[in-house]
Design an enzyme around this catalytic site. Structure first.
Site, PDB file in Angstrom:
ATOM      1  N   SER A   1      -7.124 -55.776 -29.463  1.00 19.06           N
ATOM      2  CA  SER A   1      -7.628 -55.916 -28.100  1.00 19.06           C
ATOM      3  C   SER A   1      -8.077 -57.354 -27.881  1.00 19.06           C
ATOM      4  O   SER A   1      -8.868 -57.891 -28.664  1.00 19.06           O
ATOM      5  CB  SER A   1      -8.797 -54.955 -27.866  1.00 19.06           C
ATOM      6  N   ALA A   2      -7.581 -57.991 -26.818  1.00 19.07           N
ATOM      7  CA  ALA A   2      -7.772 -59.434 -26.618  1.00 19.07           C
ATOM      8  C   ALA A   2      -9.230 -59.840 -26.463  1.00 19.07           C
ATOM      9  O   ALA A   2      -9.620 -60.935 -26.883  1.00 19.07           O
ATOM     10  CB  ALA A   2      -6.977 -59.905 -25.404  1.00 19.07           C
TER      11      ALA A   2
ATOM     12  N   CYS B   1     -27.550 -43.606 -26.894  1.00 21.83           N
ATOM     13  CA  CYS B   1     -28.470 -42.824 -26.080  1.00 21.83           C
ATOM     14  C   CYS B   1     -27.694 -42.106 -24.984  1.00 21.83           C
ATOM     15  O   CYS B   1     -26.939 -42.719 -24.239  1.00 21.83           O
ATOM     16  CB  CYS B   1     -29.523 -43.730 -25.460  1.00 21.83           C
TER      17      CYS B   1
END
Length: 376
Positions: free
Chosen positions: A199-200, A325
């Site tokens: 992923s770039a 969370c």
């Protein structure tokens, strides 16, 4: 207020030189690569130039590189695409318990379709056992997918040995290398990798663009129906500017890799050495021997990680925790749970990931701020 960014594993900033290369493909050279006229042909050339850059970094062939929207799509495509295309050979997949959710959730979906998935455990450093991997292989195993380096604790898996085992049993081997690309040199032939995700935005490129390498001898199913783009494997008008950005970013990353790693590893070790001197009871999570150069994941005894992050945020320090969370409920990260995090440290983790723009002065401010917060 000035801010101090220490969450480079989540995303890096877009490099100015990358942006400069991208801009013309948004408002000047904006032709559709499927068009036959010159403006379109120029876009097609830009795509293929980037494809060659990615292939060159991996030691792959350009026709083995497919552009995607990012790491999640690449992971989904690798797991589901290879599984579906090879279902006639078997229905068993092997992965690990500490994979990114893009792999784990894809595996769960495949289980609903009738595939069997083995989730290998890891030791307290986050490393799989190679004997367990080989023992898990059956006559129906059609894919092994083990991440190159973990996004939370930075541990690097024994990829070469995993690739050797996969090749020995003639099983395709995919690795989620989203955190590794831009940090480690990777040759897919030397490591016997058959598919790889990237992923770039993890190596100073743009968000929304990634790539998937699939060895030309590996069968995988088409993953986006429609047009003929990406050699009929991913339909849709190409994100030319993004692809150019990815190609430029990966080219720059590997031209400067050694200097980049030397700097961020020094800053990481400087941070960890100072923290362990100040707080002898902190726990460093993951392997220090086989670890991404910029990753520091530490846990404090009886200090709430979410409150620590909030206090750091108030002074302009951005980092992340080892828990997530949801609806007001803090739950332990599946990675920290898998490595057997002791109860007194279980919700008290801080992940600091250092990038090329961080300075020693910034790290000193982080150390000073943590000292002030933890001793108040």
């Amino acid at each position: 207020m000035k801010f101090y960014y220490f969450d480079n594993a989540a995303t890096t900033c877009l490099d100015n030189d990358v942006l400069k290369e991208m801009l013309p493909y948004s408002n000047i050279a904006y032709g559709n690569a499927s068009s036959s006229y010159k403006l379109g042909r120029n876009s097609k050339i830009a795509i293929e130039n980037s494809r060659k850059k990615v292939a060159n970094v991996l030691g792959a062939k350009p026709n083995e590189i497919y552009f995607t929207s990012g790491g999640t799509e690449s992971d989904n495509t690798a797991l589901k695409g290879i599984a579906h295309a090879n279902r006639f050979k078997g229905n068993h997949i092997i992965t690990s318990s500490i994979e990114h959710p893009a792999i784990l959730e894809s595996a769960k979906e495949l289980e609903k379709e009738g595939f069997n998935v083995t989730y290998l455990p890891v030791n307290n450093l986050g490393v799989i056992d190679l004997n367990q991997l080989e023992n898990a292989i059956t006559s129906s195993t059609i894919l092994i997918s083990i991440m190159f380096a973990n996004n939370e604790i930075g541990t690097i898996q024994p990829i070469k040995e995993i690739g050797r085992i996969a090749k020995k049993h003639n099983i395709p081997f995919h690795t989620d290398a989203v955190q590794a690309i831009g940090n480690l040199r990777i040759n897919v032939d030397e490591l016997n990798i058959d598919a790889l995700s990237m992923s770039a935005h993890k190596f100073y490129g743009p968000k929304g663009i990634g790539a998937l390498y699939v060895r030309e001898t590996v069968d995988f199913d088409r993953f986006m129906s429609g047009g003929h783009q990406e050699r009929n494997m991913r339909a849709g008008t190409e994100n030319i500017a993004g692809i150019v950005g990815l190609g430029t970013a990966i080219d720059l990353a590997y031209k400067n890799l050694e200097a980049h790693n030397k700097k961020i590893k020094y800053l990481r070790d400087y941070f960890l050495n100072n923290m362990t001197k100040e707080f002898p009871d902190i726990k460093i999570n993951g392997s220090m021997k086989n670890r991404l150069p910029g990753n520091a994941n530490i846990s404090f005894r009886n200090v709430q990680g979410s409150k620590l992050l909030k206090t750091l945020d108030e002074v302009g320090i951005y980092a992340s925790a080892g828990s997530a969370c949801s609806a007001g409920i803090t739950r332990l990260s599946h990675v920290l749970e898998a490595i057997g995090m002791p109860e007194e440290y279980s919700h008290n983790s801080l992940r600091v990931t250092i990038g090329k723009n961080n300075t020693k002065e910034e790290v000193n401010f982080l150390i000073y701020s943590l000292r002030k917060i933890l001793r108040s």
